[in-house]
Design an enzyme around this catalytic site. Structure first.
Site, PDB file in Angstrom:
ATOM      1  N   HIS A 199       5.478 -16.253  24.632  1.00 27.74           N
ATOM      2  CA  HIS A 199       6.770 -16.194  23.954  1.00 27.74           C
ATOM      3  C   HIS A 199       7.029 -17.435  23.119  1.00 27.74           C
ATOM      4  O   HIS A 199       7.509 -17.352  21.986  1.00 27.74           O
ATOM      5  CB  HIS A 199       7.892 -16.034  24.991  1.00 27.74           C
ATOM      6  CG  HIS A 199       7.998 -14.643  25.520  1.00 27.74           C
ATOM      7  ND1 HIS A 199       8.820 -14.307  26.567  1.00 27.74           N
ATOM      8  CD2 HIS A 199       7.394 -13.495  25.143  1.00 27.74           C
ATOM      9  CE1 HIS A 199       8.710 -13.009  26.806  1.00 27.74           C
ATOM     10  NE2 HIS A 199       7.856 -12.509  25.963  1.00 27.74           N
ATOM     11  N   GLU A 441     -11.273  -2.471  16.465  1.00 27.92           N
ATOM     12  CA  GLU A 441     -11.029  -3.648  17.305  1.00 27.92           C
ATOM     13  C   GLU A 441     -11.858  -3.641  18.582  1.00 27.92           C
ATOM     14  O   GLU A 441     -11.704  -4.508  19.437  1.00 27.92           O
ATOM     15  CB  GLU A 441      -9.533  -3.766  17.634  1.00 27.92           C
ATOM     16  CG  GLU A 441      -8.903  -2.492  18.143  1.00 27.92           C
ATOM     17  CD  GLU A 441      -7.389  -2.542  18.174  1.00 27.92           C
ATOM     18  OE1 GLU A 441      -6.820  -3.649  18.162  1.00 27.92           O
ATOM     19  OE2 GLU A 441      -6.759  -1.475  18.227  1.00 27.92           O
ATOM     20  N   ASP A 465      -8.259  -8.620  18.806  1.00 28.92           N
ATOM     21  CA  ASP A 465      -8.880  -7.878  19.904  1.00 28.92           C
ATOM     22  C   ASP A 465     -10.384  -7.766  19.722  1.00 28.92           C
ATOM     23  O   ASP A 465     -11.138  -7.772  20.692  1.00 28.92           O
ATOM     24  CB  ASP A 465      -8.255  -6.481  20.029  1.00 28.92           C
ATOM     25  CG  ASP A 465      -7.058  -6.475  20.964  1.00 28.92           C
ATOM     26  OD1 ASP A 465      -7.000  -7.345  21.855  1.00 28.92           O
ATOM     27  OD2 ASP A 465      -6.171  -5.614  20.813  1.00 28.92           O
ATOM     28  N   CYS A 512      -6.248  -7.238   9.593  1.00 24.59           N
ATOM     29  CA  CYS A 512      -4.834  -7.466   9.919  1.00 24.59           C
ATOM     30  C   CYS A 512      -4.658  -8.431  11.093  1.00 24.59           C
ATOM     31  O   CYS A 512      -3.551  -8.630  11.570  1.00 24.59           O
ATOM     32  CB  CYS A 512      -4.124  -6.158  10.215  1.00 24.59           C
ATOM     33  SG  CYS A 512      -4.779  -5.258  11.633  1.00 24.59           S
TER      34      CYS A 512
END
Length: 581
Positions: A199, A441, A465, A512
């Site tokens: 976070h 991925e 990933d 991306c």
């Protein structure tokens, strides 16, 4: 005191120079004593009032969120409020007071320690981050009980003539506290724990504040008011720098500030290489409101709308089809005809919809993304209908994550057709020609591209990933962060193969993941043949500048040599040499 440096995980770019403000965990100062029988209910009341005070604090933080605050902050505050209301926090410590006669602070800490021990047994990156949330909530309650204030009084006096700006150093920092710091003289932060996707890392990137996490012993080695430098580009922290080092970093900081101002002039400049090749620059977004930043940066469209963020921070409740449709429609309209690529739910692994039901030993390899959606067909169909309905309002594309098998592709495409049929029956309009793409991925996908290019309209490489799965690394675990290497020869081969296969089949291929926004890798990706980059809006202009200064005629032959190399040092040196071309 002697100068020293620490190495952690870079999560937000830029250089910060300031005085260290240490946030000592309140738990360290907790007193332990037994409460007499006749005073137990008074102690229970004291804890209840502290819990209520923190509830009010969180509500005030929510109400006072500035308009320019990252959307993630509101969601994080909601998560903390939910944790505070959970009986494991709001009731269990009260029972400990009554049964064991512990004082309120001790009872709360005992319960938190027991919960933390349970989390330690689960090998799940998302749940590890939730452990941090629980500890952050407990910290807030402890500070109320103990009457301590986590934030310092601002002092602008500085013997060196520079404004004394604050770099927060802590074991961990809650997003809610970060918002408080933002209103003061807070210019950067350093934490012992955390990973690229914690976070605190997400908020740091959203606020565009230099930060370094996963520093291990920073909060014990750095002392209050030490001069500290954060090099957010490398994840290096220098404490007590010499006058010479301080001057060097101040000069670098000024250069970065001047460079940022120059970048703003590139907003309306076409993204074309020196030799005339047009490059498409897209934005990654989490919520429709992020489209504003994408448009402001001059993005050609949205390359990745992470739709799962609409589902998170809702205590397990699922947004309805109409609610989803409104959000997707809003994004399509805000992008004014530019492409909006909506990734279907990438739930599971570090983003479970319901934490209580998420008990797989290794969810990163379990029921996540398309696997989850195919196992929950009504949830998937509801999202597909919402996306298709929004396709009337702009150029919308559908992107399917984590595909590895032909039957997964076929089932996903069949469900899209089923969703179209349901909309026709209901008399609801949609774009019948909406494009469908696949995320590459998983190494298995990159090694079986013919079955993808045969079925899909476009491909998007999720490098985060892809690197994680290729190198068998939990990318949010700071203990193995040093092994996370986008320049590993196996990773480069998989990316190059995917781009080449797309070109051969005549379909678009984008990157991306984080690699797309890393200017040190822009020329390498261009040399591999990449013509479509998708990144955080804040990174777009810097990447555009690199593109404008790139000559493919010089870059591509050198890139072919890099792809033949296998030694890490040789690859790193050659990639760095690309910057000089």
């Amino acid at each position: 005191m002697a100068s020293f440096s620490l190495h952690g995980i870079p999560v937000s770019r830029g250089i910060a120079i300031g005085r260290a403000h240490l946030l000592a965990p309140a738990a360290l100062d907790v007193k332990h004593y037994l409460v007499q029988e006749e005073h137990l209910e008074a102690e229970v009341t004291r804890l209840r009032e502290a819990l209520a005070t923190v509830h009010r604090e969180l509500q005030t933080l929510w109400n006072d969120l500035p308009k320019d605050a990252p959307t993630e902050l509101g969601a994080f505050i909601d998560v903390h409020a939910l944790i505070l209301s959970d009986p494991m926090i709001s009731e269990a410590p009260l029972d400990i007071i009554r049964t064991r006669h512990y004082n309120a602070e001790w009872a709360l800490l005992t319960q938190i320690d027991e919960l933390s021990a349970q989390f330690d047994e689960i090998e799940d990156p998302y749940l590890r981050e939730r452990k941090a949330d629980i500890q952050q909530v407990a910290e807030r309650v402890l500070k109320v009980l103990m009457g301590t204030e986590p934030l310092p009084v601002q002092d602008d006096d500085d013997p060196d003539g520079f404004k004394a700006q604050m770099i927060v150093v802590a074991h961990d920092i809650s997003p809610a506290d970060m918002l408080k710091f933002r209103d003061r003289s807070f210019i950067g932060f350093i934490t012992d724990v955390g990973g690229q996707n914690s976070h605190t890392a997400i908020v740091a990137r959203s606020l565009d504040i230099p930060a370094a996490v996963g520093m291990s012993q920073a909060s014990t080695l750095i002392e209050q008011d030490d001069w500290v430098i954060i090099d957010g580009d490398t994840g290096v922290v220098i404490a007590n720098p010499s006058a010479l080092v301080l001057d060097q970093y101040r000069e670098r900081q000024l250069q970065q500030q001047r460079a940022r101002k120059k970048l703003q002039k590139l907003k309306k400049t076409a993204s074309v290489t020196k030799d005339g090749t047009a490059i498409t620059l897209l934005a990654n977004i989490e919520l429709p409101e992020d489209c504003e930043a994408a448009m402001e940066a001059g993005a050609h469209g949205v390359g990745l709308f992470r739709s799962e963020f609409l589902f998170m921070g809702r205590a397990g409740s699922i947004p309805s089809e109409d609610e989803q449709f409104e959000q997707y429609r809003k994004a399509a309209e805000m992008m004014k005809g530019r492409v909006v690529t909506i990734r279907t739910l990438d739930l599971g692994a570090d983003k479970p919809l319901d934490q209580a039901d998420h008990t797989a030993l290794n969810p990163a390899l379990g029921l996540r993304a398309i696997r989850y959606c195919l196992a929950e067909p009504q949830l998937f169909l509801s999202q597909l209908r919402a996306i298709l309905r929004a396709s009337v309002y702009g150029k919308v594309r559908i992107l399917i994550p984590m595909l590895a098998h032909a039957f997964e592709i076929d089932q996903a495409l069949a469900m899209i057709e089923q969703a179209k049929g349901q909309l026709r029956e209901a008399g609801l309009p949609y774009d019948a020609t909406v494009e469908v793409g696949a995320m590459i991925e998983i190494p298995a996908a990159a090694l079986s591209l013919p079955m993808f290019v045969k079925r899909m309209d476009f491909l998007s490489i999720g490098t985060n990933d892809l690197i994680q799965y290729t190198l068998a690394i939990d990318r949010v675990d700071y203990e193995v962060a040093h092994l996370y290497n986008p320049l590993h020869p196996a990773v480069l081969q998989l990316i190059a193969m995917t781009i080449a296969a797309g070109h051969k089949a005549g379909i678009d291929v984008a990157v991306c993941g984080e690699m797309a926004g890393d200017v040190k890798l822009t020329r390498l990706l261009l040399g591999m043949g990449l013509r479509e980059f998708s990144m955080h809006p804040a990174q777009l202009l810097a990447v555009k500048q690199e593109i404008l200064n790139s000559d493919l005629g010089l870059i591509m032959p050198q890139t072919r040599k890099i792809l033949r190399a296998v030694e890490p040092n040789a690859i790193a040196d050659a990639v760095q040499a690309l910057q000089a071309l």
